[in-house]
Design a protein around this motif. Structure first.
Motif, short mmCIF file in Angstrom:
data_model
loop_
_atom_site.label_atom_id
_atom_site.label_comp_id
_atom_site.label_asym_id
_atom_site.label_seq_id
_atom_site.Cartn_x
_atom_site.Cartn_y
_atom_site.Cartn_z
N SER A 143 -46.46 39.39 83.26
CA SER A 143 -47.75 40.11 83.27
C SER A 143 -48.95 39.16 83.28
CB SER A 143 -47.84 41.05 82.07
OG SER A 143 -47.76 40.34 80.86
N HIS A 154 -46.40 43.34 87.55
CA HIS A 154 -45.38 43.30 86.50
C HIS A 154 -45.59 44.40 85.46
CE1 HIS A 154 -42.27 41.34 84.03
NE2 HIS A 154 -42.99 41.78 83.02
N SER A 155 -46.81 44.55 85.00
CA SER A 155 -47.07 45.56 83.96
C SER A 155 -46.82 46.97 84.49
CB SER A 155 -48.52 45.44 83.46
OG SER A 155 -48.70 44.20 82.79
N VAL A 158 -43.09 47.55 84.37
CA VAL A 158 -42.65 47.81 83.00
C VAL A 158 -42.94 49.26 82.62
CG1 VAL A 158 -43.05 47.23 80.57
CG2 VAL A 158 -42.84 45.41 82.27
N HIS A 167 -36.08 49.83 79.12
CA HIS A 167 -36.95 48.85 78.48
C HIS A 167 -36.32 47.47 78.49
CE1 HIS A 167 -39.29 52.26 76.93
NE2 HIS A 167 -38.12 52.81 76.64
N SER A 168 -37.17 46.46 78.35
CA SER A 168 -36.69 45.08 78.28
C SER A 168 -35.99 44.85 76.94
CB SER A 168 -37.86 44.10 78.43
OG SER A 168 -37.47 42.80 78.04
N HIS A 171 -37.75 42.07 74.80
CA HIS A 171 -39.02 42.46 74.18
C HIS A 171 -38.82 43.46 73.05
CE1 HIS A 171 -40.28 40.60 77.95
NE2 HIS A 171 -41.41 40.35 77.34
N HIS A 178 -45.18 41.77 76.62
CA HIS A 178 -45.06 41.09 77.91
C HIS A 178 -46.27 40.18 78.11
CE1 HIS A 178 -41.56 43.02 79.83
NE2 HIS A 178 -41.81 43.98 78.96
N TYR A 200 -35.23 38.66 83.04
CA TYR A 200 -35.24 39.84 82.19
C TYR A 200 -33.92 40.58 82.26
CZ TYR A 200 -40.25 38.97 82.58
OH TYR A 200 -41.49 38.38 82.56
N PHE A 202 -33.42 44.61 81.56
CA PHE A 202 -33.93 45.93 81.21
C PHE A 202 -32.74 46.89 81.13
CE2 PHE A 202 -37.68 43.98 83.03
CZ PHE A 202 -38.75 44.56 82.38
#
Length: 239
Positions: A143, A154-155, A158, A167-168, A171, A178, A200, A202
Motif C-alpha cells: 500500500s 494494493h489497498s 485488500v 484477509h491477509s 496482518h 498494510h 502475501y 490471503f
C-alpha cells in the motif's frame, strides 16, 4: 497443513534443500524453473504432484504438493494474468481453491503487478464467492505504492478481498496494518537496509480460523538463496 510461499529467485533445484526442514505440504514458488529442469538430489523429499506456468523455462510459477495432497488446475494461462492461477487442492485434511500468485506481467501495459491480481479476482469472482480460497505468492505490491486514481491498487485489492471474507494471514496474526509491516519479505538487491513487504497469503475466514502460525524467513538465513524471504503458514486440521 503447512504452506510455504517463496519467490526462490530461479534455480529452485539448487535451493530445495534449504526448505527441507519445513516439510511443507504445499509450496508456491514464483520464479521457479519448469518441471523438465526441476531435478531433485538423491535423498531429497519428492513432491506427489506439481503444476507449472510460464513461457520462460528458467523462470515461471511452480506449485508443488506433498504426501496425500493433489492439485487440479481449474483455469490456465488467461491472457490478462498468466501467472495467477486457480488450483483445486484436495487429498489432505483441508480442501480449498489455491490461487498461486506471481504478479508479474510486463506485457500488460495497464498494470504489470498488483493490477494483475485485481483483474484475476474480478475474472474468477464465482470462485471467490464459493470458497474456501487461499491466495499465496509474490504480489509485488504494498500500500505504500498506492496510486489513488488507479483502479485496483494494493489497498483496493485488500478491501475487495475483505468483501469476500478473505484477509491477509500475516496482518491478522500480527495485528499489522498494510504498509506498516514489521517483517519484510523482500530485500532489494538482497541488501538488509532495503526491506519491503511484497509477499502475501490471503485466506477465507474458514481457513483463517484454523491458522496456527505464520512467519517470515529472516534475512541472514535466506538472503544467500533469494532476495525474497519465505512466508510459512501452518494450519490445524479440520475437527
Amino acid at each position: 497443513m503447512k504452506l510455504v510461499a517463496w519467490n526462490c529467485n530461479m534455480a529452485f533445484r539448487k535451493k530445495a534443500a534449504a526448505l527441507a526442514a519445513e516439510a511443507a505440504d504445499i509450496l508456491v514458488l514464483p520464479e521457479c524453473e519448469c518441471p523438465d529442469r526441476l531435478q531433485f538430489r538423491d535423498g531429497e523429499r519428492l513432491p506427489s504432484d506439481s503444476a507449472w506456468f510460464g513461457s520462460n523455462p528458467h523462470k515461471g510459477l511452480g506449485v508443488l504438493a506433498y504426501g496425500a495432497y493433489r492439485l487440479r488446475v481449474l483455469h490456465q494461462d488467461h491472457g490478462l494474468f498468466r501467472t495467477i492461477v486457480p488450483i483445486e487442492v484436495t487429498g489432505g485434511p483441508m480442501s480449498f481453491t489455491l490461487f498461486a500468485v506471481w504478479a508479474n506481467n510486463p506485457s500488460d501495459k495497464d498494470g504489470a503487478y498488483v493490477t494483475q491480481v485485481w483483474k484475476a479476482v474480478q475474472h474468477y469472482e464465482q470462485l471467490f464467492r464459493k470458497g474456501p480460497v487461499l491466495l499465496a505468492g509474490d504480489f509485488n505490491s504494498n500500500s505504500i505504492w498506492d496510486r489513488p486514481r488507479r483502479v485496483g491498487n494494493h489497498s483496493a485489492l485488500v478491501q475487495r478481498l475483505a468483501g469476500y471474507g478473505i484477509h491477509s494471514l500475516y496482518h491478522r496474526h500480527y495485528a499489522q496494518e498494510h504498509g506498516k509491516e514489521l517483517h519484510p519479505t523482500h530485500y532489494l538487491y538482497r541488501h538488509a537496509d532495503k526491506p519491503y513487504h511484497l509477499d502475501y497469503c490471503f485466506a477465507s475466514n474458514t481457513l483463517l480460523q484454523r491458522l496456527d502460525s505464520i512467519r517470515v524467513g529472516v534475512h541472514h538465513e535466506w538472503s544467500a538463496w533469494s532476495d525474497h524471504m519465505p512466508l510459512i503458514a501452518e494450519f490445524r486440521d479440520a475437527d
